[in-house]
Design a protein around this motif. Structure first.
Motif, PDB file in Angstrom:
ATOM      1  N   THR A 166      64.728  39.313  45.360  1.00 34.32           N
ATOM      2  CA  THR A 166      64.223  38.020  45.836  1.00 34.32           C
ATOM      3  C   THR A 166      63.938  37.076  44.670  1.00 34.32           C
ATOM      4  OG1 THR A 166      61.973  38.891  45.853  1.00 34.32           O
ATOM      5  CG2 THR A 166      63.185  38.946  47.946  1.00 34.32           C
ATOM      6  N   HIS A 167      63.606  37.640  43.498  1.00 34.30           N
ATOM      7  CA  HIS A 167      63.327  36.833  42.309  1.00 34.30           C
ATOM      8  C   HIS A 167      63.177  37.760  41.122  1.00 34.30           C
ATOM      9  CE1 HIS A 167      59.345  38.139  43.619  1.00 34.30           C
ATOM     10  NE2 HIS A 167      58.828  37.756  42.471  1.00 34.30           N
ATOM     11  N   ILE A 168      62.997  37.172  39.952  1.00 37.16           N
ATOM     12  CA  ILE A 168      62.730  37.995  38.773  1.00 37.16           C
ATOM     13  C   ILE A 168      61.234  38.290  38.754  1.00 37.16           C
ATOM     14  CG2 ILE A 168      62.735  38.020  36.251  1.00 37.16           C
ATOM     15  CD1 ILE A 168      65.371  36.434  36.427  1.00 37.16           C
ATOM     16  N   HIS A 169      60.925  39.577  38.841  1.00 39.19           N
ATOM     17  CA  HIS A 169      59.537  39.999  39.044  1.00 39.19           C
ATOM     18  C   HIS A 169      58.743  40.024  37.740  1.00 39.19           C
ATOM     19  CE1 HIS A 169      60.336  41.264  43.191  1.00 39.19           C
ATOM     20  NE2 HIS A 169      61.523  41.643  42.730  1.00 39.19           N
ATOM     21  N   ALA A 170      57.419  39.855  37.895  1.00 39.22           N
ATOM     22  CA  ALA A 170      56.526  39.881  36.740  1.00 39.22           C
ATOM     23  C   ALA A 170      55.510  41.005  36.814  1.00 39.22           C
ATOM     24  CB  ALA A 170      55.791  38.540  36.629  1.00 39.22           C
ATOM     25  N   ASP A 171      55.431  41.665  37.958  1.00 38.76           N
ATOM     26  CA  ASP A 171      54.378  42.671  38.140  1.00 38.76           C
ATOM     27  C   ASP A 171      54.912  44.094  38.082  1.00 38.76           C
ATOM     28  OD1 ASP A 171      55.687  41.994  40.660  1.00 38.76           O
ATOM     29  OD2 ASP A 171      54.473  43.658  41.394  1.00 38.76           O
ATOM     30  N   HIS A 172      56.216  44.266  38.284  1.00 40.68           N
ATOM     31  CA  HIS A 172      56.791  45.616  38.202  1.00 40.68           C
ATOM     32  C   HIS A 172      58.195  45.506  37.623  1.00 40.68           C
ATOM     33  CE1 HIS A 172      58.557  44.304  42.098  1.00 40.68           C
ATOM     34  NE2 HIS A 172      59.587  45.002  41.677  1.00 40.68           N
ATOM     35  N   GLY A 222      59.077  28.150  44.206  1.00 35.97           N
ATOM     36  CA  GLY A 222      57.641  27.879  44.120  1.00 35.97           C
ATOM     37  C   GLY A 222      56.937  28.998  43.377  1.00 35.97           C
ATOM     38  N   HIS A 223      57.002  30.221  43.926  1.00 33.69           N
ATOM     39  CA  HIS A 223      56.456  31.375  43.196  1.00 33.69           C
ATOM     40  C   HIS A 223      57.200  31.480  41.866  1.00 33.69           C
ATOM     41  CE1 HIS A 223      55.008  35.345  42.232  1.00 33.69           C
ATOM     42  NE2 HIS A 223      56.236  35.798  42.204  1.00 33.69           N
ATOM     43  N   THR A 224      58.515  31.509  41.938  1.00 37.49           N
ATOM     44  CA  THR A 224      59.363  31.256  40.764  1.00 37.49           C
ATOM     45  C   THR A 224      60.400  30.236  41.206  1.00 37.49           C
ATOM     46  OG1 THR A 224      60.976  32.959  41.315  1.00 37.49           O
ATOM     47  CG2 THR A 224      59.144  33.636  39.900  1.00 37.49           C
ATOM     48  N   GLY A 240      59.857  38.258  49.747  1.00 39.10           N
ATOM     49  CA  GLY A 240      59.501  38.444  48.330  1.00 39.10           C
ATOM     50  C   GLY A 240      58.053  38.061  48.112  1.00 39.10           C
ATOM     51  N   ASP A 241      57.797  37.223  47.097  1.00 39.34           N
ATOM     52  CA  ASP A 241      56.412  36.844  46.788  1.00 39.34           C
ATOM     53  C   ASP A 241      56.117  35.406  47.205  1.00 39.34           C
ATOM     54  OD1 ASP A 241      56.236  39.336  45.766  1.00 39.34           O
ATOM     55  OD2 ASP A 241      56.057  38.741  43.675  1.00 39.34           O
ATOM     56  N   THR A 242      56.847  34.909  48.208  1.00 35.30           N
ATOM     57  CA  THR A 242      56.601  33.535  48.662  1.00 35.30           C
ATOM     58  C   THR A 242      55.543  33.497  49.751  1.00 35.30           C
ATOM     59  OG1 THR A 242      58.827  32.884  48.050  1.00 35.30           O
ATOM     60  CG2 THR A 242      57.710  31.485  49.660  1.00 35.30           C
ATOM     61  N   ARG A 361      49.129  41.180  41.188  1.00 31.89           N
ATOM     62  CA  ARG A 361      48.258  40.011  41.443  1.00 31.89           C
ATOM     63  C   ARG A 361      49.146  38.840  41.829  1.00 31.89           C
ATOM     64  NH1 ARG A 361      45.603  41.263  36.191  1.00 31.89           N
ATOM     65  NH2 ARG A 361      44.171  42.961  36.667  1.00 31.89           N
ATOM     66  N   CYS A 362      49.848  39.020  42.917  1.00 32.47           N
ATOM     67  CA  CYS A 362      50.898  38.076  43.273  1.00 32.47           C
ATOM     68  C   CYS A 362      50.440  37.005  44.252  1.00 32.47           C
ATOM     69  CB  CYS A 362      52.081  38.822  43.871  1.00 32.47           C
ATOM     70  SG  CYS A 362      52.893  39.863  42.654  1.00 32.47           S
ATOM     71  N   ALA A 363      49.307  37.197  44.900  1.00 30.29           N
ATOM     72  CA  ALA A 363      48.953  36.315  46.007  1.00 30.29           C
ATOM     73  C   ALA A 363      47.856  35.331  45.633  1.00 30.29           C
ATOM     74  CB  ALA A 363      48.498  37.146  47.197  1.00 30.29           C
TER      75      ALA A 363
HETATM   76 FE   LIG Z   1      56.658  38.011  41.872  1.00 25.62          FE
END
Ligand SMILES: [Fe+2]
Length: 365
Positions: A166-172, A222-224, A240-242, A361-363
């Motif tokens: 869904t996007h390039i992740h930052a938490d895992h 928005g998230h990324t 994803g994280d949206t 801590r995505c939300a």
């Molecule tokens: Fe994310």
């Protein structure tokens, strides 16, 4: 393996099978950010460091093995020794909560004739998905070891045809590239120029076909900037994280001027609005949750209508949304810069647990 220890995989299997086991967490309260579902906290850390059971003595423990857990397994091992000396069947969780970060469980449902397996990293809150139609499967946001997906696919007789992020992740650390390579499947990433390896670029409206259906990409920045939702037959969305079960995604992690942050929050608002135009009964299947995931086999999902009713942020106009989101940006997840860098390179270190320790801590609450 020592008889007084238990591995993450073994404990995970006991919990998934509903076997009697009591997890006793002996970390100091200040260290507890995330826990094993159903665990009991006993504030015995100081006593254990001095070789005493402390409040563990008074604990009325049920039948079945006791699993002691701490940060990395050292203090828990002291608890295990002392409990065993008192005749209690105690086992230390090897590697403690750091190792538990890799634990997972599953839940399965059927949506629009497709089988959907939610693969959940209980120790971190990451949700990934296997979606199958007529024995062909797509994995979305692979976040546990690729072998886990391979095993789940084999058990069900499904063939992997695509892996999508869904996007390039930052938490895992993303396992999508490894999984696609292992199974000879296509790797799809939202179009962007950050990833330094080859992939199939997804644009708004693109279709990832499998079986008799497809995931349709909906660009939801928005998230990324590249964040993309995958929609299944207009009735389910892998967000994803949206958009989460009870919150919206945070802005991505790099800083920026106030003006830049405001403009990104406005973009996120438009993306959330776009998602909420899906049918009211459409199921939202996010990339994360913010609490440990129970071994209960229940799929974590919500409906568009529910989000609209329960998440006040989604009902705000653009200006109020921007103000609310910028006032509530959470702390960055641990090691995010290094994780983003590795995800851009498509690499996963041999032991990812140190980098990935800690909750997501995505939300924005
Ligand atoms: Fe994310």
């Amino acid at each position: 393996m020592r008889a007084d220890r238990i591995s993450v995989g073994e404990l995970q299997e006991l919990l998934a099978a509903g076997r009697p086991v009591t997890v006793v967490d002996v970390r100091p309260p200040s260290d507890i950010e995330w826990e094993i579902p159903g665990s009991i906290h006993v504030d015995a850390y100081g006593d254990l460091q001095s070789g005493r059971l402390g409040p563990l003595v008074e604990l009325n423990l049920p039948a079945g093995p006791i699993v002691t857990v701490c940060g990395v397994g050292r203090t828990a091992a002291i608890a295990t020794d002392l409990l065993r000396a008192n005749g209690v069947e105690a086992l230390t969780l090897e590697g403690g909560m750091r190792a538990w970060s890799l634990a997972w469980n599953t839940a399965q449902t059927t949506i629009s004739g497709c089988k959907v397996v939610q693969v959940r990293r209980t120790g971190k809150g990451c949700l990934s998905y296997i979606v199958a139609s007529h024995s062909q499967a797509v994995v979305v946001d692979a976040s546990v070891d690729p072998d886990v997906y391979v095993r789940l696919l084999r058990e069900r007789g499904w063939r992997l045809v695509a892996v999508a992020e869904t996007h390039i992740h930052a938490d895992h650390l993303s396992r999508s590239r490894l999984l696609a390579h292992l199974e000879g499947a296509d790797l799809w990433l939202p179009a962007q120029n950050r990833a330094k390896y080859s992939f199939r670029a997804v644009a708004d409206g693109d279709r990832i076909a499998f079986g008799s259906t497809a995931l349709v990409a909906m660009r939801t920045p928005g998230h990324t900037e590249e964040s993309t939702t995958y929609v299944l037959d207009s009735i389910a969305a892998f967000t994803g994280d949206t958009l989460f079960l009870n919150s919206v995604g945070r802005l991505d992690l790099e800083g920026g001027t106030r003006g830049e942050l405001e403009s990104r929050a406005r973009v996120l608002h438009m993306s959330v609005r776009r998602l909420l135009q899906l049918p009211e009964a459409a199921q939202l299947l996010p990339g994360h949750v913010s609490a440990p995931i129970a071994f209960d086999g229940r799929v974590l999902t919500t409906k568009v209508a529910t989000i609209r009713d329960t998440v006040a942020l989604t009902r705000l106009d653009s200006a109020a949304f921007v103000e609310a989101v910028l006032a509530r940006i959470p702390r960055n997840p641990p090691n995010h810069a290094r994780i983003v860098e590795l995800n851009q390179r498509g690499e996963v270190p041999a032991d990812p647990t140190e980098l990935e320790a800690g909750a997501n801590r995505c939300a924005v609450a």
